[in-house]
Motif scaffolding. Sequence first.
Motif, PDB file in Angstrom:
ATOM      1  N   UNK A  74      59.933  21.778  68.656  1.00 29.34           N
ATOM      2  CA  UNK A  74      59.672  20.876  67.531  1.00 29.34           C
ATOM      3  C   UNK A  74      58.978  21.600  66.380  1.00 29.34           C
ATOM      4  N   UNK A  75      58.052  22.491  66.708  1.00 30.51           N
ATOM      5  CA  UNK A  75      57.328  23.232  65.672  1.00 30.51           C
ATOM      6  C   UNK A  75      58.252  24.189  64.938  1.00 30.51           C
ATOM      7  N   UNK A  76      59.131  24.843  65.678  1.00 34.64           N
ATOM      8  CA  UNK A  76      60.091  25.752  65.036  1.00 34.64           C
ATOM      9  C   UNK A  76      61.024  24.977  64.108  1.00 34.64           C
ATOM     10  N   UNK A  77      61.458  23.790  64.543  1.00 33.91           N
ATOM     11  CA  UNK A  77      62.293  22.958  63.669  1.00 33.91           C
ATOM     12  C   UNK A  77      61.550  22.585  62.392  1.00 33.91           C
ATOM     13  N   UNK A  78      60.249  22.263  62.517  1.00 33.29           N
ATOM     14  CA  UNK A  78      59.450  21.931  61.333  1.00 33.29           C
ATOM     15  C   UNK A  78      59.314  23.133  60.409  1.00 33.29           C
ATOM     16  N   UNK A  79      59.157  24.322  60.987  1.00 37.43           N
ATOM     17  CA  UNK A  79      59.068  25.540  60.173  1.00 37.43           C
ATOM     18  C   UNK A  79      60.376  25.763  59.415  1.00 37.43           C
ATOM     19  N   UNK A  80      61.516  25.588  60.114  1.00 39.02           N
ATOM     20  CA  UNK A  80      62.824  25.749  59.460  1.00 39.02           C
ATOM     21  C   UNK A  80      63.000  24.713  58.352  1.00 39.02           C
ATOM     22  N   UNK A  81      62.583  23.475  58.642  1.00 38.81           N
ATOM     23  CA  UNK A  81      62.680  22.419  57.634  1.00 38.81           C
ATOM     24  C   UNK A  81      61.825  22.741  56.418  1.00 38.81           C
ATOM     25  N   UNK A  82      60.599  23.228  56.659  1.00 34.84           N
ATOM     26  CA  UNK A  82      59.713  23.590  55.540  1.00 34.84           C
ATOM     27  C   UNK A  82      60.318  24.707  54.711  1.00 34.84           C
ATOM     28  N   UNK A  83      60.939  25.683  55.367  1.00 35.64           N
ATOM     29  CA  UNK A  83      61.587  26.771  54.644  1.00 35.64           C
ATOM     30  C   UNK A  83      62.725  26.246  53.781  1.00 35.64           C
ATOM     31  N   UNK A  84      63.504  25.295  54.350  1.00 37.17           N
ATOM     32  CA  UNK A  84      64.617  24.747  53.589  1.00 37.17           C
ATOM     33  C   UNK A  84      64.148  24.009  52.358  1.00 37.17           C
ATOM     34  N   UNK A  85      63.073  23.199  52.503  1.00 32.90           N
ATOM     35  CA  UNK A  85      62.546  22.465  51.351  1.00 32.90           C
ATOM     36  C   UNK A  85      61.973  23.398  50.314  1.00 32.90           C
ATOM     37  N   UNK A  86      61.267  24.423  50.769  1.00 33.83           N
ATOM     38  CA  UNK A  86      60.675  25.370  49.827  1.00 33.83           C
ATOM     39  C   UNK A  86      61.738  26.174  49.101  1.00 33.83           C
ATOM     40  N   UNK A  87      62.839  26.519  49.821  1.00 34.88           N
ATOM     41  CA  UNK A  87      63.923  27.249  49.182  1.00 34.88           C
ATOM     42  C   UNK A  87      64.598  26.391  48.123  1.00 34.88           C
ATOM     43  N   UNK A  88      64.785  25.098  48.434  1.00 40.94           N
ATOM     44  CA  UNK A  88      65.376  24.175  47.464  1.00 40.94           C
ATOM     45  C   UNK A  88      64.503  24.031  46.230  1.00 40.94           C
ATOM     46  N   UNK A  89      63.182  23.930  46.444  1.00 37.37           N
ATOM     47  CA  UNK A  89      62.262  23.821  45.305  1.00 37.37           C
ATOM     48  C   UNK A  89      62.305  25.077  44.450  1.00 37.37           C
ATOM     49  N   UNK A  90      62.405  26.225  45.095  1.00 34.28           N
ATOM     50  CA  UNK A  90      62.426  27.475  44.338  1.00 34.28           C
ATOM     51  C   UNK A  90      63.696  27.557  43.503  1.00 34.28           C
TER      52      UNK A  90
ATOM     53  N   UNK B 116      56.804  28.311  41.859  1.00 37.87           N
ATOM     54  CA  UNK B 116      57.055  27.505  43.069  1.00 37.87           C
ATOM     55  C   UNK B 116      55.818  27.420  43.965  1.00 37.87           C
ATOM     56  N   UNK B 117      55.686  26.293  44.649  1.00 38.33           N
ATOM     57  CA  UNK B 117      54.518  26.031  45.486  1.00 38.33           C
ATOM     58  C   UNK B 117      54.323  27.096  46.554  1.00 38.33           C
ATOM     59  N   UNK B 118      55.407  27.472  47.237  1.00 38.97           N
ATOM     60  CA  UNK B 118      55.281  28.420  48.338  1.00 38.97           C
ATOM     61  C   UNK B 118      54.854  29.800  47.834  1.00 38.97           C
ATOM     62  N   UNK B 119      55.368  30.186  46.674  1.00 35.01           N
ATOM     63  CA  UNK B 119      54.978  31.475  46.103  1.00 35.01           C
ATOM     64  C   UNK B 119      53.518  31.454  45.672  1.00 35.01           C
ATOM     65  N   UNK B 120      53.084  30.316  45.148  1.00 32.01           N
ATOM     66  CA  UNK B 120      51.694  30.161  44.706  1.00 32.01           C
ATOM     67  C   UNK B 120      50.737  30.287  45.894  1.00 32.01           C
ATOM     68  N   UNK B 121      51.093  29.644  47.010  1.00 30.52           N
ATOM     69  CA  UNK B 121      50.253  29.741  48.210  1.00 30.52           C
ATOM     70  C   UNK B 121      50.194  31.172  48.709  1.00 30.52           C
ATOM     71  N   UNK B 122      51.311  31.865  48.685  1.00 29.31           N
ATOM     72  CA  UNK B 122      51.352  33.247  49.182  1.00 29.31           C
ATOM     73  C   UNK B 122      50.490  34.185  48.347  1.00 29.31           C
ATOM     74  N   UNK B 123      50.308  33.869  47.077  1.00 27.69           N
ATOM     75  CA  UNK B 123      49.420  34.688  46.242  1.00 27.69           C
ATOM     76  C   UNK B 123      47.996  34.646  46.782  1.00 27.69           C
ATOM     77  N   UNK B 124      47.533  33.455  47.124  1.00 29.42           N
ATOM     78  CA  UNK B 124      46.162  33.309  47.637  1.00 29.42           C
ATOM     79  C   UNK B 124      46.025  33.928  49.029  1.00 29.42           C
ATOM     80  N   UNK B 125      47.078  33.832  49.834  1.00 35.95           N
ATOM     81  CA  UNK B 125      47.046  34.474  51.151  1.00 35.95           C
ATOM     82  C   UNK B 125      46.910  35.981  51.001  1.00 35.95           C
ATOM     83  N   UNK B 126      47.687  36.551  50.095  1.00 30.02           N
ATOM     84  CA  UNK B 126      47.641  38.000  49.896  1.00 30.02           C
ATOM     85  C   UNK B 126      46.280  38.453  49.368  1.00 30.02           C
ATOM     86  N   UNK B 127      45.672  37.652  48.485  1.00 27.48           N
ATOM     87  CA  UNK B 127      44.384  38.036  47.901  1.00 27.48           C
ATOM     88  C   UNK B 127      43.258  38.050  48.936  1.00 27.48           C
TER      89      UNK B 127
END
Length: 439
Positions: free
Chosen positions: A423-439, A146-157
């Motif tokens: 508005x930013x918090x709503x966007x964060x929640x929306x991004x989480x929802x989309x990423x969860x659906x993709x996962x 999943x995209x979000x997991x892939x990004x988190x790998x680079x953040x952790x590194x």
Amino acid sequence: MYDPFAHRDTDNQYSNMGALAHLLKGSLGSGILAMPMAFMHGGLVFGFIGTFVIGFICTHCVQILVESAQTLCVRLRIPALDMAGTAEKAFSSGPRQLRPYATGAGNFVTTSLFCTYYFGLTAYVVFIAKSVQQLMDQWVGKPDIPEIAYTRVFIALLVVLLIPLSLIRKLKQLVPFSMVANMCIVVGFSITLYYLFDDIRDPVAEKLNFNTSLKGLPLFFATVLFAMEGIGTVMPVENTMRNPKRLIGWNGVLTIAMVVVVTLFALMGLFGYLRYGPLVENGSITLNLPGGEIPAQIVKLLLAVAILFTYPLQMYVAIGIMWAVISPRVRTSWHAFADVAMRVVMVLGTLVLALAVPNLGPIIGLIGALFFSTLGLFIPAVVELATRWEEGRGCSGTNLYLALKNGALILLSIMSIVAGGYSSVLDIIKAYGENTADS
């Protein structure tokens, strides 16, 4: 009359051109790359006009902050004041009702500075990780995760690079990193501009947004504030100028710097949005550059290196503020260990925040709404009120003007904090929802 400028250290002072260079460097950072995203939220017409309006407001707020500091230096016979000291002295020498809150005002400004610098580093981490991720996708291919997991790998590194950089204690040792970062930014911006002007598409065909909306307005305002505010560098510049009186005024160094900055930001937002339209990536226009082309890959690599080397410079300010709080509470014999532990924990904190929200756009909007609105609008307005209120006694018109003008700035900052943050918090929640659906 006491002249505070005559009592300052003259060994490390620099000219008006030096001050202009420092102000430009403090304001022209990676935030300019988010301007096309701001135009996407605000609309093409309002975005272009609104950028200049916000630039005018920001310039005025910095002007009144510097004017207040210089007035207080003369009044209290003090050579120089930093931003927190200006707020504290404004309250302690202002109306009697405010004097008991002087220490709290100074602490509030210090806390705001810390939050602005520290949480802004979260956006740096996500930007570096996203840029490197796109490069790896092109060079070795994208794995089936999943995209979000892939990004988190680079953040952790990034922990293996950011901790050693943040352990550098002396500012002069960071100068080479700053020089490399500046060169990378200049080259990277130049290539980016080539892509923006290479093939500007037909706005009608690309269905550009010419109108703004209630939802997009706070995000536009917060993003432009995040990109534009270099207020943290203004007071150090004022304190080390050879002729500080030339900093402010309609033709002062600050005004010249802000005219250049606002114009560049408006043009980057305009042409970036014209080039990519609704396809603008959240957070940075460089993420839109074609991954298969060598110049685009060079841009992403250069800007990733530039932001990586800027990270310890920003962290240096946050570490200094935090160490001033921690050091008196730790035994002298434990100072070396406590210093290292604090630096490691602070770096890990930015990584944890980035792991929690690995989406650059909402992070920029949230930081701009919460911290830059407070630092750039709210604090200067309150400080000028406290500084000049006593001067206007006996002249109701002066105090009425101060109350109306600074009241409007305070109201604007509160609206930005509430609406932009929401508005930013709503966007964060929306991004989480989309990423969860993709996962």
